[in-house]
Design an enzyme around this catalytic site. Structure first.
Site, PDB file in Angstrom:
ATOM      1  N   HIS A   1      49.826  20.136 143.262  1.00  0.00           N
ATOM      2  CA  HIS A   1      50.112  18.699 143.315  1.00  0.00           C
ATOM      3  C   HIS A   1      51.637  18.536 143.296  1.00  0.00           C
ATOM      4  O   HIS A   1      52.331  19.345 142.686  1.00  0.00           O
ATOM      5  CB  HIS A   1      49.483  18.079 142.062  1.00  0.00           C
ATOM      6  CG  HIS A   1      49.496  16.584 142.005  1.00  0.00           C
ATOM      7  ND1 HIS A   1      50.631  15.857 141.727  1.00  0.00           N
ATOM      8  CD2 HIS A   1      48.492  15.675 142.152  1.00  0.00           C
ATOM      9  CE1 HIS A   1      50.331  14.561 141.708  1.00  0.00           C
ATOM     10  NE2 HIS A   1      49.047  14.424 141.966  1.00  0.00           N
TER      11      HIS A   1
ATOM     12  N   ASP B   1      48.662  23.750 135.125  1.00  0.00           N
ATOM     13  CA  ASP B   1      48.438  22.330 135.367  1.00  0.00           C
ATOM     14  C   ASP B   1      46.935  22.091 135.264  1.00  0.00           C
ATOM     15  O   ASP B   1      46.174  22.421 136.175  1.00  0.00           O
ATOM     16  CB  ASP B   1      48.972  21.961 136.759  1.00  0.00           C
ATOM     17  CG  ASP B   1      48.658  20.518 137.125  1.00  0.00           C
ATOM     18  OD1 ASP B   1      47.932  19.837 136.370  1.00  0.00           O
ATOM     19  OD2 ASP B   1      49.134  20.070 138.198  1.00  0.00           O
TER      20      ASP B   1
ATOM     21  N   GLN C   1      43.232  18.485 136.562  1.00  0.00           N
ATOM     22  CA  GLN C   1      41.836  18.471 137.018  1.00  0.00           C
ATOM     23  C   GLN C   1      40.976  19.388 136.141  1.00  0.00           C
ATOM     24  O   GLN C   1      39.847  19.056 135.796  1.00  0.00           O
ATOM     25  CB  GLN C   1      41.735  18.931 138.481  1.00  0.00           C
ATOM     26  CG  GLN C   1      42.457  18.051 139.491  1.00  0.00           C
ATOM     27  CD  GLN C   1      41.875  16.661 139.616  1.00  0.00           C
ATOM     28  OE1 GLN C   1      40.690  16.430 139.357  1.00  0.00           O
ATOM     29  NE2 GLN C   1      42.704  15.708 140.010  1.00  0.00           N
TER      30      GLN C   1
ATOM     31  N   LYS D   1      42.517  10.722 133.905  1.00  0.00           N
ATOM     32  CA  LYS D   1      41.472  11.473 134.613  1.00  0.00           C
ATOM     33  C   LYS D   1      40.402  11.985 133.655  1.00  0.00           C
ATOM     34  O   LYS D   1      39.339  12.414 134.065  1.00  0.00           O
ATOM     35  CB  LYS D   1      42.092  12.628 135.404  1.00  0.00           C
ATOM     36  CG  LYS D   1      43.005  12.125 136.517  1.00  0.00           C
ATOM     37  CD  LYS D   1      43.676  13.235 137.297  1.00  0.00           C
ATOM     38  CE  LYS D   1      44.691  12.621 138.261  1.00  0.00           C
ATOM     39  NZ  LYS D   1      45.516  13.628 138.930  1.00  0.00           N
TER      40      LYS D   1
ATOM     41  N   CYS E   1      49.024  13.820 147.350  1.00  0.00           N
ATOM     42  CA  CYS E   1      50.201  14.374 146.659  1.00  0.00           C
ATOM     43  C   CYS E   1      50.240  15.884 146.798  1.00  0.00           C
ATOM     44  O   CYS E   1      50.565  16.602 145.840  1.00  0.00           O
ATOM     45  CB  CYS E   1      50.216  13.995 145.177  1.00  0.00           C
ATOM     46  SG  CYS E   1      50.246  12.239 144.868  1.00  0.00           S
TER      47      CYS E   1
HETATM   48  C1  LIG Z   1      46.736  13.861 138.903  1.00  0.00           C
HETATM   49  C2  LIG Z   1      47.357  15.197 138.913  1.00  0.00           C
HETATM   50  C3  LIG Z   1      48.651  15.398 138.445  1.00  0.00           C
HETATM   51  C4  LIG Z   1      49.543  14.280 137.980  1.00  0.00           C
HETATM   52  O1  LIG Z   1      49.022  13.551 136.925  1.00  0.00           O
HETATM   53  P1  LIG Z   1      49.581  12.088 136.630  1.00  0.00           P
HETATM   54  O2  LIG Z   1      48.594  11.513 135.725  1.00  0.00           O
HETATM   55  O3  LIG Z   1      49.659  11.375 137.948  1.00  0.00           O
HETATM   56  O4  LIG Z   1      50.919  12.239 136.015  1.00  0.00           O
HETATM   57  C5  LIG Z   1      49.151  16.680 138.464  1.00  0.00           C
HETATM   58  N1  LIG Z   1      48.414  17.712 138.889  1.00  0.00           N
HETATM   59  C6  LIG Z   1      47.163  17.565 139.338  1.00  0.00           C
HETATM   60  C7  LIG Z   1      46.389  18.758 139.788  1.00  0.00           C
HETATM   61  C8  LIG Z   1      46.592  16.300 139.374  1.00  0.00           C
HETATM   62  O5  LIG Z   1      45.345  16.155 139.839  1.00  0.00           O
END
Ligand SMILES: *Cc1c(COP(=O)(O)O)cnc(C)c1O
Length: 408
Positions: free
Chosen positions: A125, A202, A205, A228, A366
């Protein structure tokens, strides 16, 4: 632990007020969960309760409301600590996943320079790309991208040799927000640690769809985002191993993050406070605490199996549709379906689906380097959550076949 077993999807759906909304004359089918999930009453209540029942700023208080709110805020931190399997003192609240990665990149960046390498992947992302690009621009570090195969998997054989004695940080997603791919974190983490590099995962998800134990992952940093996880916006989480947080310089300066301040000298508070400058997102943190407590009531493996069953149902229904290109076909992937339809722009697909009450996302998600890898500028994406039903999976499949007929 006692779970609400078996997973009662109808009972779960009733806890999400928005799911009964009518959109264009149909009951909403919400499949944009990878962008943001809807909120259960437990979260909504926790947030309104603190505002209605007693709210004040945290940490400095000498009155009842301040003490109560501080207690609720710190209780939320403990909920997140349990949710991720962390130790006390290892959870920092941020305003989102993006800020958490920026916090780490900015801090680590202070000690990096020419010749140092940072390894990310082609499936990141932008939140896990741009903060590292800053270090390329400003510090001269080399930013490398581990390749993704045609099926949307990390090419591990090509990636492992990219981890070498110049590698300082390996930062990668646990689960791709576009492909649904779940990455082999253990192999990467072991290789990174073997050369003394730090690992940031990260989990924006991953934390939604997988059971997380940061100690078992052995990553140095883990990031996730509230909205999320069925929680509110404006709140994210940075986990860091205690010794990593202790060695990380502060990100923003302000109230609450200091030890002492004079005209000539400052000292900093210990983590996590060192990284929470200013009034934190108090109400949002409390909402996130409620969200993860709510999630911990369910067997995470059962949730993942339910979500994957929805994905598989759609794939089965659309089997043989030669007009459909699925991007990301890794075995054992999560329940995210990115696709294109020959001759149709993803934006048009999303708008036609919306006319049938089905909410999906369309765009680059993104993840422009990943789009480039697959030779597209955009895709449509349906992403499943635990409150989605088989009926909805079928409604989506039918709506997609109908949408396609406009372009055939
Ligand atoms: C949504 C997302 C982000 C960013 O999260 P935010 O809540 O927009 O700051 C980063 N990495 C992944 C894989 C995402 O799905």
């Amino acid at each position: 632990m006692a779970f609400d077993a078996p997973l009662d999807i109808e009972a779960i759906r009733e806890q999400f007020p928005v799911l009964s909304r009518q959109i264009n004359g149909r009951t909403l089918v919400y499949l944009d969960n990878a962008a943001s999930a809807q909120k259960p009453r437990a979260v909504i209540r926790a947030m309104t309760d603190v505002m209605e029942g007693g709210y004040a700023n945290v940490h400095r208080g000498l009155h009842t409301l301040a003490n109560e709110t501080t207690e609720a805020y710190e209780k939320a931190r403990l909920s997140v600590t349990r949710f991720l399997g962390a130790n006390e003192g290892e959870i920092v609240f941020t305003k989102g996943g993006t800020e958490a990665i920026n916090l780490v990149a900015a801090g680590l960046g202070q000690t990096l320079g020419e010749g140092d390498e940072i390894l990310i992947t082609q499936m990141e992302h932008h939140s896990n790309i741009v903060p590292w690009h800053f270090l390329r621009e400003r510090k001269g570090v080399v930013l490398r991208f581990a390749p993704v195969t045609e099926t949307g998997e990390l090419d591990l054989a090509a990636t492992l040799p990219m981890i070498n004695d110049r590698t300082r940080v390996v930062s990668l997603t646990q689960m791709s927000n576009v492909l649904g791919t779940i990455n082999p974190l253990q192999a990467i983490t072991e290789a990174a640690h073997a050369v003394g590099a730090m690992v940031l995962v990260d989990g924006c998800q991953g934390a939604v769809h997988l059971a997380i134990d940061v100690k078992a992952l052995d990553c140095d940093f883990y990031v996730c985002t509230g909205h999320k996880l069925y929680g509110p916006t404006g709140i994210g989480v940075l986990y860091g191993k205690a010794e990593r947080l202790a060695a990380l310089p502060p990100y923003q300066g302000g109230g609450e993050m200091i030890g002492t301040v004079s005209e000539t000298k400052i000292t900093y508070a210990d983590p996590p406070m060192r990284f929470e400058a200013g009034t934190p997102p108090i109400i949002e943190a409390i909402g996130l605490g409620a969200a993860v407590e709510w999630m911990m009531r369910f067997d995470r493996a059962a949730v993942a199996a339910h979500e994957k069953a929805l994905y598989d149902r759609v794939i089965e229904r659309l089997d043989g549709a030669n007009w459909l290109r699925v991007i990301g076909t890794a075995p054992d992937k999560g329940a995210i379906l990115s696709f294109t339809i020959a001759g149709a722009h993803p934006h048009d697909i999303a708008q036609i689906l919306d006319k049938q009450g089905v909410a999906v996302r369309a765009g680059a998600h993104c993840a422009e380097p990943l789009m480039a890898r697959f030779g597209v500028t955009a895709s449509a994406r349906a992403s499943f959550a635990l409150y989605n039903s088989l009926t909805e999976a079928d409604a989506f499949s039918d709506a997609l076949v109908k949408a396609r007929s406009f372009f055939a």
